[in-house]
Design an enzyme around this catalytic site. Sequence first.
Site, PDB file in Angstrom:
ATOM      1  N   HIS A 121      28.254   8.534 -27.825  1.00 49.14           N
ATOM      2  CA  HIS A 121      27.047   9.319 -27.560  1.00 49.14           C
ATOM      3  C   HIS A 121      27.233  10.753 -28.040  1.00 49.14           C
ATOM      4  CE1 HIS A 121      28.909  11.385 -24.092  1.00 49.14           C
ATOM      5  NE2 HIS A 121      29.372  10.202 -23.704  1.00 49.14           N
ATOM      6  N   ASP A 145       0.823  -1.206   0.000  1.00 50.14           N
ATOM      7  CA  ASP A 145       0.000   0.000   0.000  1.00 50.14           C
ATOM      8  C   ASP A 145       0.861   1.261   0.000  1.00 50.14           C
ATOM      9  OD1 ASP A 145       1.039  -0.163   2.517  1.00 50.14           O
ATOM     10  OD2 ASP A 145      -0.870   0.064   3.586  1.00 50.14           O
ATOM     11  N   ASP A 152      22.234  18.739 -14.271  1.00 49.33           N
ATOM     12  CA  ASP A 152      22.823  17.506 -14.809  1.00 49.33           C
ATOM     13  C   ASP A 152      24.326  17.732 -14.940  1.00 49.33           C
ATOM     14  OD1 ASP A 152      23.327  15.105 -16.049  1.00 49.33           O
ATOM     15  OD2 ASP A 152      22.228  15.565 -17.891  1.00 49.33           O
ATOM     16  N   ASP A 168      27.752  11.057 -12.318  1.00 50.02           N
ATOM     17  CA  ASP A 168      26.783  11.793 -13.133  1.00 50.02           C
ATOM     18  C   ASP A 168      25.547  11.967 -12.265  1.00 50.02           C
ATOM     19  OD1 ASP A 168      24.905  12.691 -14.987  1.00 50.02           O
ATOM     20  OD2 ASP A 168      25.641  11.404 -16.596  1.00 50.02           O
ATOM     21  N   HIS A 184      16.349  15.206 -19.777  1.00 48.60           N
ATOM     22  CA  HIS A 184      16.420  15.213 -21.239  1.00 48.60           C
ATOM     23  C   HIS A 184      15.176  15.957 -21.688  1.00 48.60           C
ATOM     24  CE1 HIS A 184      19.229  11.440 -21.459  1.00 48.60           C
ATOM     25  NE2 HIS A 184      19.846  12.542 -21.082  1.00 48.60           N
ATOM     26  N   HIS A 197      22.343  17.566 -24.661  1.00 48.47           N
ATOM     27  CA  HIS A 197      20.901  17.464 -24.866  1.00 48.47           C
ATOM     28  C   HIS A 197      20.250  18.684 -24.224  1.00 48.47           C
ATOM     29  CE1 HIS A 197      20.693  16.218 -20.615  1.00 48.47           C
ATOM     30  NE2 HIS A 197      21.643  15.341 -20.892  1.00 48.47           N
ATOM     31  N   GLU A 219      28.673  17.564 -22.711  1.00 49.61           N
ATOM     32  CA  GLU A 219      29.202  16.404 -21.988  1.00 49.61           C
ATOM     33  C   GLU A 219      30.004  15.441 -22.864  1.00 49.61           C
ATOM     34  OE1 GLU A 219      26.082  13.500 -20.916  1.00 49.61           O
ATOM     35  OE2 GLU A 219      24.649  15.057 -21.456  1.00 49.61           O
ATOM     36  N   HIS A 251      25.216   3.986 -18.562  1.00 52.77           N
ATOM     37  CA  HIS A 251      24.087   4.184 -17.661  1.00 52.77           C
ATOM     38  C   HIS A 251      24.181   3.281 -16.434  1.00 52.77           C
ATOM     39  CE1 HIS A 251      21.508   5.961 -21.161  1.00 52.77           C
ATOM     40  NE2 HIS A 251      22.359   6.825 -20.664  1.00 52.77           N
ATOM     41  N   ARG A 285      33.892  11.309 -18.315  1.00 51.04           N
ATOM     42  CA  ARG A 285      32.921  12.231 -18.902  1.00 51.04           C
ATOM     43  C   ARG A 285      32.958  13.518 -18.068  1.00 51.04           C
ATOM     44  NH1 ARG A 285      29.111   9.001 -19.227  1.00 51.04           N
ATOM     45  NH2 ARG A 285      27.748   9.491 -17.476  1.00 51.04           N
ATOM     46  N   TYR A 315      35.691   6.420 -23.314  1.00 48.38           N
ATOM     47  CA  TYR A 315      35.479   5.185 -22.556  1.00 48.38           C
ATOM     48  C   TYR A 315      36.312   4.095 -23.220  1.00 48.38           C
ATOM     49  CZ  TYR A 315      31.524   8.250 -21.790  1.00 48.38           C
ATOM     50  OH  TYR A 315      30.762   9.357 -21.553  1.00 48.38           O
ATOM     51  N   GLU A 366      30.682  17.019 -17.740  1.00 46.40           N
ATOM     52  CA  GLU A 366      29.402  17.583 -18.176  1.00 46.40           C
ATOM     53  C   GLU A 366      29.054  18.821 -17.377  1.00 46.40           C
ATOM     54  OE1 GLU A 366      24.781  16.069 -18.750  1.00 46.40           O
ATOM     55  OE2 GLU A 366      26.118  15.040 -17.340  1.00 46.40           O
TER      56      GLU A 366
END
Length: 448
Positions: free
Chosen positions: A351, A34, A268, A257, A362, A355, A389, A240, A410, A393, A412
Amino acid sequence: MMDYAGRRARLAAQLPPGAVAVLMTAPEALRNGDSDYPYRHDSYFYYLTGFGEPESALVLVAAAGATPARSILFCREKNPEREIWDGYRHGPEGARTACGVDAAHPIADLDAQMGTLLADAPALYWATGADHAFDARVNGWVKAVRAQARSGVTAPDTFRNLLPLIDEMRLVKDADEQALMLRAGVISGQAHARALRAARAGVFEYELEAELLYEFRRNGAQFPAYTPIVASGPNACVLHYNANDRRTRDGDLVLIDAGCELDGYAADITRTFPVNGRFTPPQRTLYELVLAAQQAAFEAIAPGRPYAAFHEAALRVLAQGMLDLGLIPAGKYAGVDEAIAARAHLPFYMHGTGHWLGMDVHDVGAYRDLQLPDKPSRLLRPGMALTVEPGIYVRPGEGVPEQFWHIGIRIEDDVIVTDDGYRVLTATAPKTVDEIEALAGKAQPAGA
């Protein structure tokens, strides 16, 4: 103070005379037993109302002749017993005052009211295809109006998706939105600095995540804007990754990130740092390559420049660096242009460089100019918000220099396009090699 009434007026002005638009907020979602997930409003609905209660709907009726446009809110009724358990409810009268709408009614009356509102309306707009059950509900409203044809009532004969109109509005942030996003960026940058200070070999990824979440909440942010990524060692090469359960080892890089959500707007940020506070030479080489790529991307951001330009600028720097370092075999390509054309960078950079950013991490809005036949990259305008960003890798593989194996980096930041360039919203997050090495592992006293 957000101008919700002004947004509704601008949206209604884009509809045909007498057209009706309806938009529901997000439903509550059961977690288990619940217990519900923490409630989060629908971004489109909140953009037009600033109203955060579930079980709510907004109806706009466009102006027609001498009849002005109207905005009507439907929401839960007051319920003193449920308010003891769940907290305050505005009720229709309180919501009408709080949101500045022309009228408000109980949400239970929506179906009956829509039959009246759609009578003789030429067009109906809603989030078509977003929720099949709601699409069926809309179809029921239209059928009910058509059943009145013998009485001379006409039903809408034009049906359109409402969301693209709001997307274009949300794409350009006003001064109030920019100020809120700056605050979210500052809080998120402070959280990254806190995690950096807590870093040491042997710390678990989730311990660093806890530092982030603490800093978000203690500064008033309601949620993380998305599930934080705290990826150490080889996990940093998983874009991710978010299990956040590995124990760090001496010599690891940690890629974080994470950004907060403040009053409905997201930050972000990604930062990458050595958990022991010192970059190895290969780590530093790749880190400074990514940093140079980000700077090249920044320099390509200005009003009138294509959105795609900053990705292209970053990619050229990264691809040239990959050639120079032997990640891409230099003898196989005549130069950086040929390497990019052959997509030789994809094993190491797969990538885009950014964005849109806003109420959603996003955020909404087309990246191409859909009004032109060839749909080119759309041109940047002041007030657009985006992330920058670039990354690299390096997984183990044949021909890949071993000193770079398991390095994932990375960097960003969030920026607003200004009249003459851009403004970085996330500068409080340490970024240069010197800043990182000076701060890493220097934890503040407990509770600070």
